[in-house]
Design a protein around this motif. Sequence first.
Motif, PDB file in Angstrom:
ATOM      1  N   GLU A  57       0.944  -1.173   0.202  1.00 37.72           N
ATOM      2  CA  GLU A  57       0.230  -0.110   0.129  1.00 37.72           C
ATOM      3  C   GLU A  57       0.919   1.346   0.036  1.00 37.72           C
ATOM      4  N   THR A  58       0.396   2.330  -0.613  1.00 36.01           N
ATOM      5  CA  THR A  58       1.170   3.580  -0.708  1.00 36.01           C
ATOM      6  C   THR A  58       0.151   4.683  -0.148  1.00 36.01           C
ATOM      7  N   ARG A  59       0.727   5.462   0.307  1.00 30.52           N
ATOM      8  CA  ARG A  59      -0.224   6.675   0.697  1.00 30.52           C
ATOM      9  C   ARG A  59       0.744   8.081   0.686  1.00 30.52           C
ATOM     10  N   VAL A  61       0.749  11.901   1.372  1.00 30.23           N
ATOM     11  CA  VAL A  61       0.063  12.903   2.192  1.00 30.23           C
ATOM     12  C   VAL A  61       0.602  14.369   2.081  1.00 30.23           C
TER      13      VAL A  61
END
Length: 146
Positions: A57-59, A61
Motif C-alpha cells: 500500500e502507498t499513501r 499525504v
Amino acid sequence: MRWSRHPSCVGLARLELRKALVGWGLAALEDSAVLVLSELLTNAGRHARVSPGREIETRYVAESAGLRIEVHDASSDKPEQRMPDLDACDGRGLVLVAALADRWGVSDRNGPGKVVWAEWSYVPPHPVPPAAPTTPGGPPSSGAAQ
C-alpha cells in the motif's frame, strides 16, 4: 492505493503521485519524490517476504509544511541503509532516499508489517514584489510627485 508486487506497478504508482503533487501545488518536489517512491516501492516488492496475495500500500499525504510518502507492506523485516560495494549493481536505493528526502524512517503499523516513509519540507516561494519604477539615468522613483 494498493499494488501487487509486480514491477509494472511502480510506474503506475509514480503516475498517481505525480497527479497528486500537481493537484496539491507541490510539483516542485516531483523529481525527488517520484524517485524516492520508486526506490521504496521496488524494495517492498523485491525484499518484503510475505505470503502470496499480500499487497503493498502507498499513501501520499500533503501536510501543512510539506509532503509525506508511505509504503506499507506485511513483512516485519526492516530495511537498513548500507554503503554498497563500489562494484555492486544494487544496494544504493536507501542511500538515494536519504540523500533526496529531508527525513526517512521505518515505523510499525497496525496489523502485520511496517511502513517505510519519507518526508520533505516545503515552503512555497513567495511572490516577488514588482520592482519600483526607475527614471532613466536616475535613482528609483518613489512614485510620489516631487
